[in-house]
Every structure is written in structure tokens, then in C-alpha cells.
Write a protein that holds these residues in place. Sequence first.
Motif, PDB file in Angstrom:
ATOM      1  N   LEU A 260       6.852  -2.386  -3.394  1.00 46.07           N
ATOM      2  CA  LEU A 260       6.048  -1.221  -3.041  1.00 46.07           C
ATOM      3  C   LEU A 260       6.763   0.082  -3.372  1.00 46.07           C
ATOM      4  O   LEU A 260       6.279   1.164  -3.025  1.00 46.07           O
ATOM      5  N   LYS A 261       7.884  -0.005  -4.067  1.00 45.28           N
ATOM      6  CA  LYS A 261       8.720   1.182  -4.298  1.00 45.28           C
ATOM      7  C   LYS A 261       7.991   2.267  -5.075  1.00 45.28           C
ATOM      8  O   LYS A 261       8.230   3.447  -4.864  1.00 45.28           O
ATOM      9  N   HIS A 262       7.145   1.900  -6.003  1.00 46.14           N
ATOM     10  CA  HIS A 262       6.495   2.880  -6.865  1.00 46.14           C
ATOM     11  C   HIS A 262       5.013   3.067  -6.510  1.00 46.14           C
ATOM     12  O   HIS A 262       4.229   3.544  -7.327  1.00 46.14           O
ATOM     13  N   ILE A 263       4.669   2.680  -5.280  1.00 45.31           N
ATOM     14  CA  ILE A 263       3.288   2.808  -4.814  1.00 45.31           C
ATOM     15  C   ILE A 263       3.280   3.712  -3.587  1.00 45.31           C
ATOM     16  O   ILE A 263       4.150   3.622  -2.725  1.00 45.31           O
ATOM     17  N   ASP A 264       2.289   4.588  -3.503  1.00 49.39           N
ATOM     18  CA  ASP A 264       2.156   5.486  -2.369  1.00 49.39           C
ATOM     19  C   ASP A 264       1.519   4.718  -1.204  1.00 49.39           C
ATOM     20  O   ASP A 264       0.323   4.453  -1.213  1.00 49.39           O
ATOM     21  N   THR A 265       2.332   4.345  -0.209  1.00 52.18           N
ATOM     22  CA  THR A 265       1.835   3.576   0.927  1.00 52.18           C
ATOM     23  C   THR A 265       2.433   4.112   2.223  1.00 52.18           C
ATOM     24  O   THR A 265       3.371   4.914   2.215  1.00 52.18           O
ATOM     25  N   ASP A 266       1.900   3.625   3.320  1.00 49.88           N
ATOM     26  CA  ASP A 266       2.433   3.950   4.640  1.00 49.88           C
ATOM     27  C   ASP A 266       3.278   2.806   5.177  1.00 49.88           C
ATOM     28  O   ASP A 266       3.262   2.498   6.373  1.00 49.88           O
ATOM     29  N   PHE A 267       4.040   2.166   4.289  1.00 54.15           N
ATOM     30  CA  PHE A 267       4.943   1.095   4.693  1.00 54.15           C
ATOM     31  C   PHE A 267       6.380   1.474   4.357  1.00 54.15           C
ATOM     32  O   PHE A 267       6.630   2.229   3.415  1.00 54.15           O
ATOM     33  N   GLU A 268       7.310   0.919   5.106  1.00 58.84           N
ATOM     34  CA  GLU A 268       8.723   1.056   4.798  1.00 58.84           C
ATOM     35  C   GLU A 268       9.355  -0.331   4.792  1.00 58.84           C
ATOM     36  O   GLU A 268       8.912  -1.238   5.502  1.00 58.84           O
ATOM     37  N   GLN A 269      10.380  -0.482   3.980  1.00 54.08           N
ATOM     38  CA  GLN A 269      10.974  -1.804   3.772  1.00 54.08           C
ATOM     39  C   GLN A 269      11.886  -2.198   4.925  1.00 54.08           C
ATOM     40  O   GLN A 269      12.709  -1.410   5.382  1.00 54.08           O
ATOM     41  N   VAL A 270      11.725  -3.425   5.377  1.00 56.38           N
ATOM     42  CA  VAL A 270      12.646  -4.027   6.346  1.00 56.38           C
ATOM     43  C   VAL A 270      13.777  -4.710   5.584  1.00 56.38           C
ATOM     44  O   VAL A 270      14.954  -4.531   5.881  1.00 56.38           O
ATOM     45  N   GLU A 271      13.391  -5.494   4.614  1.00 55.56           N
ATOM     46  CA  GLU A 271      14.287  -6.100   3.635  1.00 55.56           C
ATOM     47  C   GLU A 271      13.411  -6.470   2.453  1.00 55.56           C
ATOM     48  O   GLU A 271      12.192  -6.312   2.529  1.00 55.56           O
ATOM     49  N   PRO A 272      13.988  -6.904   1.330  1.00 51.31           N
ATOM     50  CA  PRO A 272      13.147  -7.168   0.160  1.00 51.31           C
ATOM     51  C   PRO A 272      11.944  -8.047   0.494  1.00 51.31           C
ATOM     52  O   PRO A 272      12.078  -9.065   1.166  1.00 51.31           O
ATOM     53  N   ILE A 273      10.775  -7.604   0.058  1.00 51.40           N
ATOM     54  CA  ILE A 273       9.456  -8.218   0.194  1.00 51.40           C
ATOM     55  C   ILE A 273       8.942  -8.261   1.641  1.00 51.40           C
ATOM     56  O   ILE A 273       7.872  -8.820   1.890  1.00 51.40           O
ATOM     57  N   ILE A 274       9.641  -7.638   2.560  1.00 47.95           N
ATOM     58  CA  ILE A 274       9.190  -7.575   3.952  1.00 47.95           C
ATOM     59  C   ILE A 274       9.102  -6.108   4.358  1.00 47.95           C
ATOM     60  O   ILE A 274      10.073  -5.361   4.225  1.00 47.95           O
ATOM     61  N   TYR A 275       7.944  -5.702   4.865  1.00 46.27           N
ATOM     62  CA  TYR A 275       7.690  -4.301   5.185  1.00 46.27           C
ATOM     63  C   TYR A 275       7.085  -4.171   6.578  1.00 46.27           C
ATOM     64  O   TYR A 275       6.545  -5.132   7.131  1.00 46.27           O
ATOM     65  N   ARG A 276       7.160  -2.954   7.105  1.00 48.99           N
ATOM     66  CA  ARG A 276       6.508  -2.623   8.362  1.00 48.99           C
ATOM     67  C   ARG A 276       5.844  -1.254   8.201  1.00 48.99           C
ATOM     68  O   ARG A 276       6.194  -0.490   7.285  1.00 48.99           O
ATOM     69  N   PRO A 277       4.924  -0.906   9.085  1.00 54.04           N
ATOM     70  CA  PRO A 277       4.326   0.427   9.012  1.00 54.04           C
ATOM     71  C   PRO A 277       5.398   1.510   9.120  1.00 54.04           C
ATOM     72  O   PRO A 277       6.340   1.389   9.908  1.00 54.04           O
ATOM     73  N   ALA A 278       5.254   2.539   8.311  1.00 49.63           N
ATOM     74  CA  ALA A 278       6.248   3.617   8.315  1.00 49.63           C
ATOM     75  C   ALA A 278       6.300   4.278   9.686  1.00 49.63           C
ATOM     76  O   ALA A 278       5.286   4.487  10.337  1.00 49.63           O
ATOM     77  N   THR A 279       7.518   4.611  10.111  1.00 54.10           N
ATOM     78  CA  THR A 279       7.708   5.214  11.430  1.00 54.10           C
ATOM     79  C   THR A 279       7.647   6.729  11.370  1.00 54.10           C
ATOM     80  O   THR A 279       7.713   7.397  12.390  1.00 54.10           O
ATOM     81  N   ARG A 280       7.553   7.289  10.150  1.00 50.77           N
ATOM     82  CA  ARG A 280       7.420   8.728  10.018  1.00 50.77           C
ATOM     83  C   ARG A 280       6.334   9.024   9.005  1.00 50.77           C
ATOM     84  O   ARG A 280       6.082   8.239   8.096  1.00 50.77           O
ATOM     85  N   ALA A 281       5.695  10.156   9.181  1.00 50.37           N
ATOM     86  CA  ALA A 281       4.632  10.539   8.247  1.00 50.37           C
ATOM     87  C   ALA A 281       5.214  10.855   6.883  1.00 50.37           C
ATOM     88  O   ALA A 281       6.304  11.413   6.778  1.00 50.37           O
ATOM     89  N   LYS A 282       4.462  10.488   5.837  1.00 52.79           N
ATOM     90  CA  LYS A 282       4.913  10.818   4.477  1.00 52.79           C
ATOM     91  C   LYS A 282       4.583  12.243   4.129  1.00 52.79           C
ATOM     92  O   LYS A 282       3.714  12.875   4.718  1.00 52.79           O
ATOM     93  N   GLY A 283       5.305  12.753   3.130  1.00 51.16           N
ATOM     94  CA  GLY A 283       5.053  14.120   2.684  1.00 51.16           C
ATOM     95  C   GLY A 283       6.194  15.011   3.053  1.00 51.16           C
ATOM     96  O   GLY A 283       7.092  14.677   3.831  1.00 51.16           O
ATOM     97  N   GLY A 284       6.227  16.239   2.516  1.00 51.86           N
ATOM     98  CA  GLY A 284       7.314  17.164   2.815  1.00 51.86           C
ATOM     99  C   GLY A 284       8.493  16.904   1.924  1.00 51.86           C
ATOM    100  O   GLY A 284       8.488  16.089   1.027  1.00 51.86           O
ATOM    101  N   GLY A 285       9.578  17.595   2.214  1.00 54.32           N
ATOM    102  CA  GLY A 285      10.760  17.495   1.387  1.00 54.32           C
ATOM    103  C   GLY A 285      11.565  16.274   1.697  1.00 54.32           C
ATOM    104  O   GLY A 285      11.355  15.587   2.689  1.00 54.32           O
ATOM    105  N   ALA A 286      12.549  16.008   0.829  1.00 57.29           N
ATOM    106  CA  ALA A 286      13.380  14.839   0.995  1.00 57.29           C
ATOM    107  C   ALA A 286      14.368  15.054   2.124  1.00 57.29           C
ATOM    108  O   ALA A 286      14.770  16.160   2.401  1.00 57.29           O
TER     109      ALA A 286
END
Length: 281
Positions: free
Chosen positions: A255-281
Motif C-alpha cells: 500500500l506504499k504508493h496508494i493513498d489510503t487510511d491504513f498504516e503498516q504494522v509489518e509487511p502485508i499487515i495493516y491497521r487503520p491509520a491513527t492520525r489523519a492524512k495530509g499536511g506537512g511531513a
Amino acid sequence: MESSKTMSDGDFAKLRAIVYSQTGISIGDARRSLLVTRLRPRLRDLGLPDYRAYITRLSKDPAERQELTNRVTTNETYFYRTPRVWTYFNDVFLPDFAARVQNRPMRVWSAAASTGEEAYTAGVYLEEQRNRSERFDYAILGTDISSRVIDVATAGLYKGRPVARFRQEQPDLFDRHMTGSDEAGFKAGPRIRSRIRFRQHSLLTPLRNTALFDAIFLRNVLIYFTAADQETILRHARAALHPDGVLFIGESESLKHIDTDFEQVEPIIYRPATRAKGGGA
């Protein structure tokens, strides 16, 4: 006249447009021979002389459009696929859920269920957890766009390669939860089967009339879709997933190059992002 062994450029363009409208699956130029291989026997069965006649048939026959979907979708799967997924599910996710949540069953969605092996594998581990935890219970939904594989999954009878690895690498689990024989085939036990249901569904549409899921298996299917459609599918998955849930994808997917509301737990395992996307790095 064009025969069933060849497919003109124009017919290929029309057929892959029909496939896309039916399934969302993008068939690239390199997969033209695969489309010919899968459809040639159908033309023969229907007594049609060429793909042009088949396209006309598709325009008039909804049942044939479903048959097209059944033939062009890829449905390779087997029990205990990608062992590290099941190690995480059994050793990390299930105990954590059982400790945190005691007022409702765990809900699992096998979102590209194919012939059902993934859903029944989940059922084996969930039944193991049920045996360990008195108040634990579960429900599994398996979905696929192909009506043919949903019928196979509902029957739930397996022999040969689909069960061989599971039987070899997890013999105790296999013996406890699978019944049958090499000759007749094997089925999951009745307690597992009573907690699984299958239904037809397209991943490009939201899943309706269901509560949130705690785990979603969306494995080895994103690779067949465009980036835009992948985002749509993942948006629907996120909407169906509990905030504390987990998403599993396939080994060849990221999912690295896809705009989603998930964050990686470990390779191929994800959970819902704990912070909103957008804004600066």
C-alpha cells in the motif's frame, strides 16, 4: 471469418471493456492470450463462430455476463496460504482481541474468498481460540464476485493440493478440525461451518447490511486492479473495518504508493491509520 482461435484487436478491446465494467479487473495487452484461452471453450460450448458473436450474446444475456466473470477471474488459493499471516493472526491478534473484547463475537471478512480455503483456515484458528476462551465467539463472511467459486466455497469440500500444505505443516490442527478422507475430500467441522457464510459481492461497491469487521483478508486481489480502483477498494475496506481492526493483503502487494487510511504494522499487515492524512511531513 475470424475463428474462436483468434481474437481481433477490436474484439479484444470490446471484451476487456466488458470485463472491466463487470468486474473492475483491468486486462492488459499481455493477457490477451489468457483471455482467448479462457473463452475459447465457451464459444465452442455455445456453438458460436467467433468472438464478435460472443460479444453480441453478452449484450443480450445477463447470465452469460456472469459466466464471463466466472471464467476470467483468477481463483487460485489453498489452506494455510502465507504461514506468517496465520502466525500473526493466531499468536498476536486473536489473544489481544480476546483480552480486550468480551461483549461481542469477532467478525472476519474474507473479501476475495475464492473457493473458501482462506475463510475455513481462519475458522480453524478462531475455533482454537474459542476452545481457549470460554466467552469468545466469532462469525466469518466470505465474498467473491464469481458465483461459481461461491458455490464451491459453500459446499466446502476439498481434496489434494488445497489441503496438502495445511495437513503437512499443521497436522494437529488439521486432525482436530477437518473431517473426511483422501478419496471423498475434507470439510471443516460443523462448529466452524455454522459460523461461516458466503455471498457474492464486487469489491468496487461498498459492503452493505453488515456490522464492522475486526479482521479483513484482502489478499492477492489488488494486483488485478488499477491504482484508482485499488484506492476505491481500500476505501470500502476501511469503512467496513473496526478502528482496532487489522487488514491483511497479499505477498506481492503493497500500500506504499496508494493513498489510503491504513498504516503498516509489518509487511502485508495493516491497521487503520491513527492520525489523519495530509499536511506537512
